[in-house]
Design an enzyme around this catalytic site. Structure first.
Site, PDB file in Angstrom:
ATOM      1  N   GLU A 157      -3.325  -5.983   1.411  1.00 39.21           N
ATOM      2  CA  GLU A 157      -4.393  -5.002   1.145  1.00 39.21           C
ATOM      3  C   GLU A 157      -5.502  -5.600   0.289  1.00 39.21           C
ATOM      4  OE1 GLU A 157      -2.967  -1.142  -0.136  1.00 39.21           O
ATOM      5  OE2 GLU A 157      -4.874  -0.670  -1.092  1.00 39.21           O
ATOM      6  N   LYS A 160       2.059   5.079  -5.706  1.00 40.83           N
ATOM      7  CA  LYS A 160       1.835   4.098  -4.616  1.00 40.83           C
ATOM      8  C   LYS A 160       0.926   2.991  -5.119  1.00 40.83           C
ATOM      9  CE  LYS A 160      -0.243   2.291  -0.803  1.00 40.83           C
ATOM     10  NZ  LYS A 160      -1.405   1.383  -0.765  1.00 40.83           N
ATOM     11  N   ASP A 211      13.853  -8.056  -3.458  1.00 44.21           N
ATOM     12  CA  ASP A 211      14.055  -6.963  -2.500  1.00 44.21           C
ATOM     13  C   ASP A 211      13.136  -5.796  -2.871  1.00 44.21           C
ATOM     14  OD1 ASP A 211      14.986  -4.787  -1.049  1.00 44.21           O
ATOM     15  OD2 ASP A 211      17.102  -5.255  -1.341  1.00 44.21           O
TER      16      ASP A 211
HETATM   17  C1  MEV Z   1      -4.598   2.563  -2.613  1.00 45.33           C
HETATM   18  O1  MEV Z   1      -3.798   1.582  -2.017  1.00 45.33           O
HETATM   19  C2  MEV Z   1      -4.019   3.027  -3.933  1.00 45.33           C
HETATM   20  C3  MEV Z   1      -4.742   4.197  -4.613  1.00 45.33           C
HETATM   21  O2  MEV Z   1      -4.831   5.324  -3.718  1.00 45.33           O
HETATM   22  C4  MEV Z   1      -3.920   4.561  -5.834  1.00 45.33           C
HETATM   23  C5  MEV Z   1      -4.362   5.819  -6.553  1.00 45.33           C
HETATM   24  O3  MEV Z   1      -4.914   6.739  -5.896  1.00 45.33           O
HETATM   25  O4  MEV Z   1      -4.097   5.891  -7.761  1.00 45.33           O
HETATM   26  C6  MEV Z   1      -6.147   3.844  -5.001  1.00 45.33           C
END
Ligand code: MEV
Length: 429
Positions: A86, A270, A286
């Protein structure tokens, strides 16, 4: 090593050509020619090695390996290798690490590397009586677990404790779950723990008079957590459009949003895992295990919540902290087999699994700050568009220096589309 002699604060790292960045990292970690070649993908994991890692191998799969700069962790400068597909993650992480650096860097800590092995016992007349019988034989069970501990026991690890968890009313009647707490030292330890619980099963049946079904580690490794904390001076957060004070407030608001709302917490976490997983992958660990543990821990009080906390301190500066289970190793498994994973450990000068988990916690906190700072101020699309424009330029057939030129032109024109990239490629021809 002092920070001035060996600093991870490398300004404009991203602007340097790839070969220069690779040379800098090679010098930083004192890499041999062969290791440098492995880093550049020339001499990395080959199909023959891969064939010993999993089944039905037909090839290998490459991913970008970047290095996050500016990390200052427990008084030491660290360059952090990150493997991720990413765009923006590595840049954002480096940028956030620089902000934390303004506040003195990260303070990190971790628990002893104790894993949990579970044994499920059924067909018991009384789960409490069985639990008592197990605890009465605790020393014998722990000694027995250590008998099959092999090199982990030789290195000072091994069985540390037993816990009994009686479930009286399940769809199957009473069930006793036994937890073996097992210190796996510098290994992630799945094999050692699984070996130990499989070995204990017949003895557990003998002691309880019950029947053992599953014997497997738990990925909710909440005995093996890592923590990071840091401060960012409000002044460091000021931009052309917001004051430091406004930025602190908006970031704290973003943090509370993720504490109270699972929909936001999922995305917030995430973003944290964008950083942590990238280091987990770079070191051959892992990442599914780490992901599973992190999210289960985020839901430990019954509601899924943020893994970080953000607050304003008395001086008006921003403070953040993170805590999560991090079961990662530096010996065994893919970490030993994968040539690039070994180099990743060298780049970070890792000497223990705990140290690695602490760096990962700092990366998670930095990544989270980068995301919520952007979201709470300019929005994230701004930063994403530059990389997106470069990707479109590549897709349109641009090569070498053309890629940046075309990307910048599309950004200036505020027209970032594949069609436009193709047009410019044609014009340049
Ligand atoms: C994108 O990969 C991650 C974000 O959406 C995390 C967040 O919203 O805090 C930017």
């Amino acid at each position: 090593m002092t920070s001035s002699a060996h600093t991870s604060r490398i300004s404009g790292f991203y602007k340097r050509p790839l070969t220069e960045r690779a040379a800098l990292v090679a010098q930083w970690a004192d890499l041999s020619k062969q290791e440098q070649a492995a880093l550049l993908g020339v001499n990395g994991l080959n199909a023959a090695q891969a064939d010993h890692m999993i089944e039905n191998v037909v090839g290998v799969y490459g991913l970008p390996l970047g290095v996050a700069t500016n990390f200052f962790i427990n008084g030491v400068d660290v360059l952090v290798p990150m493997v991720i597909e990413e765009p923006s993650v590595v840049a954002a992480c480096s940028n956030a690490a620089r902000l934390f650096r303004d506040g003195g860097g990260f303070s990190c800590s971790s628990d002893e590397p104790v894993m949990i092995g579970q044994i499920q016992v059924l067909d018991l007349q009384d789960v409490y009586v069985a639990a008592g019988a197990i605890m009465a034989q605790k020393d014998r069970l722990l000694a027995e677990a250590d008998r099959v501990g092999g090199s982990i026991v030789k290195h000072g690890g091994g069985a540390r404790g037993l816990e009994v968890r009686p479930f009286v009313d399940t769809p199957l009647g009473g069930m006793l779950i036994l937890h073996l707490l097992y210190d796996t030292r510098d290994a992630m330890g799945a094999n050692a723990v699984n070996t130990a619980v499989e070995h204990l099963a017949p003895l557990v049946e003998e002691i309880t008079g019950g029947r053992v079904n599953l014997r497997i580690l738990s990925n909710l490794t909440d005995q093996r957590k890592a923590r990071a904390e840091g401060m960012i001076p409000a002044a460091s957060l000021a931009t052309e459009t917001v004051t430091g004070e406004e930025a602190v407030r908006a970031i704290v608001e973003a943090g509370v949003f993720a504490e109270i709302d699972p929909y936001r917490a999922t995305t917030h976490n995430k973003g944290i895992m964008n950083g942590i997983d990238a280091v987990v992958l770079a070191t051959g660990n892992d990442w599914r295990a780490v992901e599973a543990g992190a999210h289960a821990y985020a839901a430990r009080d019954g509601q899924y919540r943020s893994l970080t906390r953000w607050w304003q301190d008395e001086a008006g500066n921003l403070r953040g902290s993170i805590e999560l289970p991090l079961a990662v190793g530096i010996v065994g498994g893919a970490t030993r087999v994968h040539p690039t994973a070994q180099i990743a450990l060298r780049i970070m000068a890792i000497t223990s699994a705990r140290q690695l988990s602490e760096i990962m916690a700092a990366v998670g906190l930095a990544q989270n700050l980068a995301a919520i700072r952007a979201l709470a101020t300019t929005g994230i699309q701004h930063g994403h568009m530059r990389m997106h424009a470069r990707q479109l330029a590549v897709a349109a057939g641009a090569q070498g220096a053309q890629v940046a030129v075309i990307a910048e032109q599309m950004i200036a024109e505020k027209n970032i589309r594949l069609e436009r990239a193709k047009q410019i490629v044609m014009e340049l021809k």
